[in-house]
Design a protein around this motif. Structure first.
Motif, PDB file in Angstrom:
ATOM      1  N   SER A  37       0.797  -1.307  -0.102  1.00 54.36           N
ATOM      2  CA  SER A  37       0.051  -0.025   0.036  1.00 54.36           C
ATOM      3  C   SER A  37       0.937   1.182   0.091  1.00 54.36           C
ATOM      4  CB  SER A  37      -1.045   0.030   1.418  1.00 54.36           C
ATOM      5  OG  SER A  37      -1.956  -1.085   1.058  1.00 54.36           O
ATOM      6  N   SER A  39       1.975   5.111   1.358  1.00 54.07           N
ATOM      7  CA  SER A  39       1.984   5.870   2.430  1.00 54.07           C
ATOM      8  C   SER A  39       2.519   7.361   2.234  1.00 54.07           C
ATOM      9  CB  SER A  39       2.749   4.970   3.798  1.00 54.07           C
ATOM     10  OG  SER A  39       4.064   4.763   3.267  1.00 54.07           O
ATOM     11  N   SER A  40       2.262   8.068   2.854  1.00 56.70           N
ATOM     12  CA  SER A  40       2.918   9.597   2.840  1.00 56.70           C
ATOM     13  C   SER A  40       4.430   9.363   2.880  1.00 56.70           C
ATOM     14  CB  SER A  40       2.200  10.445   3.914  1.00 56.70           C
ATOM     15  OG  SER A  40       2.686  11.762   3.540  1.00 56.70           O
ATOM     16  N   GLU A  44       5.714   4.031   5.450  1.00 52.11           N
ATOM     17  CA  GLU A  44       5.180   2.631   5.777  1.00 52.11           C
ATOM     18  C   GLU A  44       5.229   2.209   7.315  1.00 52.11           C
ATOM     19  OE1 GLU A  44       6.998  -0.685   3.634  1.00 52.11           O
ATOM     20  OE2 GLU A  44       7.732   1.045   2.062  1.00 52.11           O
ATOM     21  N   TRP A  46       3.075   1.320   9.380  1.00 51.36           N
ATOM     22  CA  TRP A  46       2.320   0.271  10.112  1.00 51.36           C
ATOM     23  C   TRP A  46       3.248  -0.844  10.193  1.00 51.36           C
ATOM     24  CZ3 TRP A  46       0.665   2.272   4.876  1.00 51.36           C
ATOM     25  CH2 TRP A  46       1.383   1.879   3.973  1.00 51.36           C
ATOM     26  N   ALA A  81       0.499   1.410  14.633  1.00 48.95           N
ATOM     27  CA  ALA A  81       1.407   2.319  14.069  1.00 48.95           C
ATOM     28  C   ALA A  81       2.781   2.401  14.759  1.00 48.95           C
ATOM     29  CB  ALA A  81       0.842   3.657  14.149  1.00 48.95           C
ATOM     30  N   THR A 132       0.163   8.878  11.608  1.00 54.15           N
ATOM     31  CA  THR A 132       0.318   7.448  11.339  1.00 54.15           C
ATOM     32  C   THR A 132      -0.767   6.549  11.204  1.00 54.15           C
ATOM     33  OG1 THR A 132       0.491   6.892  13.811  1.00 54.15           O
ATOM     34  CG2 THR A 132       2.541   7.357  12.682  1.00 54.15           C
ATOM     35  N   GLN A 135      -2.213   6.647   7.725  1.00 52.01           N
ATOM     36  CA  GLN A 135      -1.531   5.741   6.720  1.00 52.01           C
ATOM     37  C   GLN A 135      -1.912   4.277   6.908  1.00 52.01           C
ATOM     38  OE1 GLN A 135       0.458   7.868   4.866  1.00 52.01           O
ATOM     39  NE2 GLN A 135      -0.247   9.370   6.544  1.00 52.01           N
ATOM     40  N   CYS A 136      -2.233   4.033   8.227  1.00 50.97           N
ATOM     41  CA  CYS A 136      -2.507   2.418   8.501  1.00 50.97           C
ATOM     42  C   CYS A 136      -3.952   2.329   7.842  1.00 50.97           C
ATOM     43  CB  CYS A 136      -2.787   2.281   9.980  1.00 50.97           C
ATOM     44  SG  CYS A 136      -1.118   2.098  10.777  1.00 50.97           S
ATOM     45  N   LEU A 138      -5.039   3.491   4.858  1.00 45.99           N
ATOM     46  CA  LEU A 138      -4.647   3.223   3.623  1.00 45.99           C
ATOM     47  C   LEU A 138      -4.560   1.745   3.448  1.00 45.99           C
ATOM     48  CD1 LEU A 138      -2.535   6.071   2.633  1.00 45.99           C
ATOM     49  CD2 LEU A 138      -4.801   6.047   1.828  1.00 45.99           C
ATOM     50  N   ALA A 139      -3.714   1.287   4.298  1.00 46.08           N
ATOM     51  CA  ALA A 139      -3.414  -0.330   4.136  1.00 46.08           C
ATOM     52  C   ALA A 139      -4.557  -1.327   4.324  1.00 46.08           C
ATOM     53  CB  ALA A 139      -2.181  -0.573   5.348  1.00 46.08           C
TER      54      ALA A 139
END
Length: 205
Positions: A37, A39-40, A44, A46, A81, A132, A135-136, A138-139
């Motif tokens: 996935s 991430s910004s 990553e 996660w 995270a 964070t 971002q998680c 998104l995954a």
């Protein structure tokens, strides 16, 4: 494999799971969807915790509003995270940028851009987690849609007592629980999807 639209139509927040188990090789593919996935800044943050221990899942359930998905699903994934490694200046951040093979000048420039952008945001633990955890998600979205493409059901779970779950899992202080996702095969027929019309959510200028 069904196309993306089919996967989106198949996916729903599955509340009750059958006893059918996801083959381990298949679930590894679901985890791979998360690993791949975006991430910004490519950080990553996660970390995926697969909870297979029955006793641990039983202990988690009352901390998750007693939701049956915690114990009934084939696989339970806790997405955590890492909130310290992504702070500007850490060896982790340098390593994540270094893998791009940038010339030294560009490498240092990227580190500066990251520090300028992220530094002011990281004024508290809550602010770091806000970033964070985004971002998680998104995954998590990719794993759930990817699972749906494999005809696997899922349910994202935000209803849990965060501090108590983190204590039960004995997470190191740098890590926090972003959300929990249950995976398996549906017990009941899929309910109707309720979504706003496209015109209600899209603004055009």
């Amino acid at each position: 494999m069904p196309d993306f639209a089919d996967a989106m139509a198949f996916r729903h927040a599955c509340k009750r799971f059958s006893e059918q188990k996801i083959p381990e090789a298949t679930f590894e593919q679901v985890l791979e969807f998360g690993r791949m996935s975006p991430s910004s800044f490519g950080m990553e943050p996660w970390r995926f915790l697969v909870v297979a221990d029955t006793a641990l899942r039983e202990a988690l359930r009352p901390l998750c509003w007693n939701q049956p998905q915690i114990t009934e699903s084939s696989h339970l994934l806790i997405i955590t995270a890492d909130n310290e490694c992504i702070k500007p200046g850490t060896a982790y951040v340098r390593a994540m940028f270094a893998r791009r093979g940038l010339p030294e000048e560009a490498f240092e420039r990227y580190l500066g851009v990251y520090a300028d952008h992220m530094g002011p945001q990281f004024h508290s633990r809550e602010a770091i987690e806000a970033w964070t955890h985004k971002q998680c998600y998104l995954a998590a979205a990719n794993m759930m849609t990817g699972a749906a493409s494999l005809q696997i059901d899922s349910c994202p779970i935000e209803g849990f007592e965060k501090a108590k779950v983190e204590a039960l899992l004995a997470l190191e202080p740098a890590r926090s629980v972003a959300l929990i996702v249950a995976f398996g095969y549906r017990l009941n027929p899929q309910p109707e999807h309720y979504r706003l019309d496209l015109d209600a959510v899209v603004e055009r200028r």
